[in-house]
Structures are given as C-alpha cells and as structure tokens.
Write a protein that holds these residues in place. Structure first.
Motif, PDB file in Angstrom:
ATOM      1  N   ASN A 117     110.314   3.903 -12.674  1.00 44.31           N
ATOM      2  CA  ASN A 117     111.025   5.137 -12.315  1.00 44.31           C
ATOM      3  C   ASN A 117     112.525   4.902 -12.463  1.00 44.31           C
ATOM      4  OD1 ASN A 117     111.091   7.862 -11.186  1.00 44.31           O
ATOM      5  ND2 ASN A 117     112.101   6.905  -9.434  1.00 44.31           N
TER       6      ASN A 117
ATOM      7  N   PRO B 124     119.199   8.289 -10.845  1.00 45.30           N
ATOM      8  CA  PRO B 124     120.658   8.232 -10.888  1.00 45.30           C
ATOM      9  C   PRO B 124     121.193   8.219  -9.467  1.00 45.30           C
ATOM     10  CG  PRO B 124     119.903  10.462 -11.388  1.00 45.30           C
ATOM     11  CD  PRO B 124     118.673   9.624 -11.137  1.00 45.30           C
TER      12      PRO B 124
ATOM     13  N   SER C 142     126.007   5.884  -4.638  1.00 50.28           N
ATOM     14  CA  SER C 142     126.445   5.265  -3.376  1.00 50.28           C
ATOM     15  C   SER C 142     126.146   3.777  -3.476  1.00 50.28           C
ATOM     16  CB  SER C 142     125.690   5.885  -2.198  1.00 50.28           C
ATOM     17  OG  SER C 142     125.893   7.274  -2.193  1.00 50.28           O
TER      18      SER C 142
ATOM     19  N   GLY D   8     122.956   3.064  -1.165  1.00 50.98           N
ATOM     20  CA  GLY D   8     122.633   4.123  -0.209  1.00 50.98           C
ATOM     21  C   GLY D   8     121.636   5.078  -0.833  1.00 50.98           C
TER      22      GLY D   8
ATOM     23  N   GLY E  26     118.299   7.987  -0.341  1.00 54.41           N
ATOM     24  CA  GLY E  26     117.493   8.909   0.469  1.00 54.41           C
ATOM     25  C   GLY E  26     116.104   8.332   0.690  1.00 54.41           C
TER      26      GLY E  26
ATOM     27  N   GLN F  61     111.392   8.666  -4.505  1.00 52.48           N
ATOM     28  CA  GLN F  61     110.375   7.764  -5.071  1.00 52.48           C
ATOM     29  C   GLN F  61     110.925   6.338  -5.106  1.00 52.48           C
ATOM     30  OE1 GLN F  61     107.315   8.498  -5.748  1.00 52.48           O
ATOM     31  NE2 GLN F  61     106.775   6.489  -6.538  1.00 52.48           N
ATOM     32  N   THR F  62     112.225   6.221  -5.362  1.00 52.98           N
ATOM     33  CA  THR F  62     112.859   4.906  -5.434  1.00 52.98           C
ATOM     34  C   THR F  62     112.724   4.161  -4.104  1.00 52.98           C
ATOM     35  OG1 THR F  62     114.394   5.721  -7.090  1.00 52.98           O
ATOM     36  CG2 THR F  62     115.069   3.742  -5.884  1.00 52.98           C
TER      37      THR F  62
ATOM     38  N   THR G 259     115.847  15.782 -10.685  1.00 57.67           N
ATOM     39  CA  THR G 259     114.467  15.361 -10.947  1.00 57.67           C
ATOM     40  C   THR G 259     114.083  14.326  -9.899  1.00 57.67           C
ATOM     41  OG1 THR G 259     114.987  13.441 -12.356  1.00 57.67           O
ATOM     42  CG2 THR G 259     114.838  15.588 -13.450  1.00 57.67           C
ATOM     43  N   THR G 260     112.791  14.223  -9.647  1.00 63.06           N
ATOM     44  CA  THR G 260     112.275  13.156  -8.775  1.00 63.06           C
ATOM     45  C   THR G 260     110.968  12.638  -9.359  1.00 63.06           C
ATOM     46  OG1 THR G 260     111.419  12.561  -6.589  1.00 63.06           O
ATOM     47  CG2 THR G 260     111.159  14.867  -7.243  1.00 63.06           C
ATOM     48  N   GLY G 261     110.740  11.347  -9.164  1.00 66.40           N
ATOM     49  CA  GLY G 261     109.469  10.760  -9.556  1.00 66.40           C
ATOM     50  C   GLY G 261     108.426  10.880  -8.464  1.00 66.40           C
TER      51      GLY G 261
ATOM     52  N   LYS H 107     114.084  19.343  -1.171  1.00 68.14           N
ATOM     53  CA  LYS H 107     114.371  19.118  -2.593  1.00 68.14           C
ATOM     54  C   LYS H 107     113.847  20.277  -3.436  1.00 68.14           C
ATOM     55  CE  LYS H 107     115.275  14.357  -3.681  1.00 68.14           C
ATOM     56  NZ  LYS H 107     114.821  13.045  -4.103  1.00 68.14           N
TER      57      LYS H 107
ATOM     58  N   LYS I 298     110.848   9.422 -16.688  1.00 66.12           N
ATOM     59  CA  LYS I 298     112.289   9.711 -16.680  1.00 66.12           C
ATOM     60  C   LYS I 298     112.946   9.251 -17.997  1.00 66.12           C
ATOM     61  CE  LYS I 298     112.631  10.816 -12.102  1.00 66.12           C
ATOM     62  NZ  LYS I 298     113.421  10.032 -11.155  1.00 66.12           N
TER      63      LYS I 298
HETATM   64  C1  LIG Z   1     125.030  11.360 -10.506  1.00 62.13           C
HETATM   65  C2  LIG Z   1     124.086  11.361  -9.343  1.00 62.13           C
HETATM   66  C3  LIG Z   1     124.356  10.574  -8.229  1.00 62.13           C
HETATM   67  C4  LIG Z   1     123.479  10.544  -7.138  1.00 62.13           C
HETATM   68  N1  LIG Z   1     123.743   9.709  -6.098  1.00 62.13           N
HETATM   69  C5  LIG Z   1     122.807   9.540  -5.135  1.00 62.13           C
HETATM   70  C6  LIG Z   1     122.984   8.548  -4.130  1.00 62.13           C
HETATM   71  O1  LIG Z   1     123.983   7.827  -4.109  1.00 62.13           O
HETATM   72  N2  LIG Z   1     121.994   8.399  -3.206  1.00 62.13           N
HETATM   73  C7  LIG Z   1     120.862   9.178  -3.219  1.00 62.13           C
HETATM   74  O2  LIG Z   1     119.978   8.989  -2.357  1.00 62.13           O
HETATM   75  N3  LIG Z   1     120.683  10.135  -4.167  1.00 62.13           N
HETATM   76  C8  LIG Z   1     121.611  10.305  -5.118  1.00 62.13           C
HETATM   77  N4  LIG Z   1     121.401  11.230  -6.110  1.00 62.13           N
HETATM   78  C9  LIG Z   1     120.185  12.078  -6.057  1.00 62.13           C
HETATM   79  C10 LIG Z   1     118.939  11.324  -6.538  1.00 62.13           C
HETATM   80  O3  LIG Z   1     119.060  11.058  -7.929  1.00 62.13           O
HETATM   81  C11 LIG Z   1     117.697  12.174  -6.251  1.00 62.13           C
HETATM   82  O4  LIG Z   1     117.410  12.121  -4.875  1.00 62.13           O
HETATM   83  C12 LIG Z   1     116.462  11.805  -7.050  1.00 62.13           C
HETATM   84  O5  LIG Z   1     115.475  12.784  -6.837  1.00 62.13           O
HETATM   85  C13 LIG Z   1     115.885  10.438  -6.703  1.00 62.13           C
HETATM   86  O6  LIG Z   1     114.901  10.139  -7.670  1.00 62.13           O
HETATM   87  P1  LIG Z   1     113.458   9.584  -7.276  1.00 62.13           P
HETATM   88  O7  LIG Z   1     112.890  10.490  -6.184  1.00 62.13           O
HETATM   89  O8  LIG Z   1     112.666   9.639  -8.540  1.00 62.13           O
HETATM   90  O9  LIG Z   1     113.667   8.203  -6.760  1.00 62.13           O
HETATM   91  C14 LIG Z   1     122.298  11.330  -7.176  1.00 62.13           C
HETATM   92  C15 LIG Z   1     122.042  12.125  -8.292  1.00 62.13           C
HETATM   93  C16 LIG Z   1     122.919  12.141  -9.360  1.00 62.13           C
HETATM   94  C17 LIG Z   1     122.601  12.999 -10.556  1.00 62.13           C
END
Ligand SMILES: Cc1cc2nc3c(=O)[nH]c(=O)nc-3n(C[C@H](O)[C@H](O)[C@H](O)COP(=O)(O)O)c2cc1C
Length: 207
Positions: free
Chosen positions: A31, A34, A37, A48, A50, A54-55, A84-86, A94, A105
């Motif tokens: 996965n 982006p 933090s 940092g 969330g 998925q990450t 997008t989210t995985g 979301k 991705k």
């Molecule tokens: C440029 C950019 C920066 C982001 N920075 C963060 C961050 O620092 N921390 C975070 O939790 N999400 C951040 N996001 C949002 C995550 O990419 C988003 O939660 C995403 O759905 C996580 O992907 P996943 O669920 O497939 O792991 C950022 C998104 C973008 C486009």
C-alpha cells in the motif's frame, strides 16, 4: 510594536516534506500512503499517522516500511493518491470527505514498484530517495485517533544525481528538490539563502 493577532487554525501544517509510505497489506501487496507529518533525528524517523488508515493497520501487524521521498516533479503522481485509501472499510468521516478505496495505489498514480533490499514492501522507483526501516514503537498521541510511529532506518538508497561530489555518503542539498506541503498545498524549495554556520560541523560527526 508587535501587532500579532490570536487565531485558532484547524491545522498547524506550516510546511514539511511530502513522503510516500510503502507498507505491506495482509495479501502481500504494497500500500502507498502520501503523508507529510514526518521528521528525522539521527537514524530514526517519526511519522504522524491517522489510526484508521490502512497504513496504520499494516504497521501494527507488519512493522516493515519504506519511506519514499518524491521530488517536486512528482507532484502530479502524489496528488493522484490524494483522497484515496487502501482500507476497504473506510471511516464514515473519510467517506464524507470524498475518499475512495483504491487497492492498487501504484496503478492509480502511474508509479512503478521496485524491490527493496531489507524489507518486504516495495519502494517507488520514481522517487529519488528510499529509506527502508522497521517500526520500533507506536504511540497513541493525546489527540484521538492519531499515532506517532517511530521507525529505525535500516537502509538508504538514492538516485546518483543527488550525491555530493567527492563523498561516498552525502547528499548535495542543492540537487535535492523535495516536494513540500504547506496547509494542504504543494510547494518546492527556493534557492539556498544564506551561508550556514552549522554546516561548519563535519556531517560524519553526527554518525
Ligand atoms: C500530500 C498529503 C499529505 C498527507 N499527510 C498526512 C499525514 O501527515 N498524516 C496522515 O495521517 N494523513 C496524511 N494524509 C492523508 C492520507 O494520505 C490519507 O489518510 C490516506 O487515506 C491514507 O492512506 P491509507 O488508508 O491507504 O493508508 C496526507 C495526504 C496527502 C495527499
């Protein structure tokens, strides 16, 4: 006279580099997330993230990671991964913000997987810097649903064009053009602005 005013910003993102995190899904695919933090101290990266991403789920179960650093010219591909989210079972928050589930991705962003040396998740071939690592600890932050993830970096691979001439292990900061996020918008770096007294210290002394 000081004429600052009190404000209450919803976010405090005054500018940090954008990275793409590669983590291993349960089915063995990688996965990509982006995020911006992020900071480094010595060989440790602090991320940092969330907790419902998925990450985060991947890192709790499989602690291997690649921190891919896109240069500014990859902004279109990075932006293609926004919203997008995985995680197929994404949170209602979301869904309300317009996120969509994307299983692949790499295909979504037209990026290429590249085999890693010390970890299982693949890196992103187009990114000039790959840092492979292992999660050493996960911390719940005071704010709900946010995690601080500590990663010990196990290997660093860079595009040769970034190397400082005459040095085996150094980056030329005049050649490295990071993509920067400031308050949800993308920026690049300007030119070097001033001589640095800190740079009088030999970089090797930090090892
Ligand atoms: C440029 C950019 C920066 C982001 N920075 C963060 C961050 O620092 N921390 C975070 O939790 N999400 C951040 N996001 C949002 C995550 O990419 C988003 O939660 C995403 O759905 C996580 O992907 P996943 O669920 O497939 O792991 C950022 C998104 C973008 C486009």
């Amino acid at each position: 006279m000081n004429n600052h005013v009190d404000i209450d910003p919803a976010i405090l993102y005054f500018g940090t580099p954008v990275v793409l995190l590669s983590t291993l899904n349960e089915d063995g695919t990688t996965n990509l997330m982006p995020m911006s933090s992020v900071f480094w101290l010595g060989r440790t990266a602090v991320l940092g993230i969330g907790a419902s991403s998925q990450t985060a789920q991947n890192l709790r179960d499989r602690p291997e990671i690649v921190i891919n650093l896109p240069s500014v010219d990859l902004v279109t591909q990075v932006d293609g991964l926004a919203l997008t989210t995985g995680n197929a079972a994404m949170s209602s928050g979301k869904a309300k913000r317009g996120y969509v589930f994307v299983a692949d991705k790499y295909a979504r962003a037209k990026l290429t997987p590249y085999g890693s040396d010390t970890v299982l998740p693949t890196s992103v071939a187009e990114c000039p810097v790959h840092m492979e690592g292992m999660v050493s600890s996960l911390h719940d932050l005071g704010e709900p649903k946010l995690l601080a993830v500590e990663v010990g970096v196990t290997a660093v691979r860079v595009a040769p064009a970034l190397r400082l001439a005459g040095h085996l292990n150094r980056i030329d900061p005049d050649r490295w053009r990071p993509l920067v996020m400031s308050f949800q918008h993308f920026y690049g770096l300007g030119d070097r602005v001033h001589p640095s007294r800190l740079a009088s210290i030999d970089e090797e002394l930090y090892r």
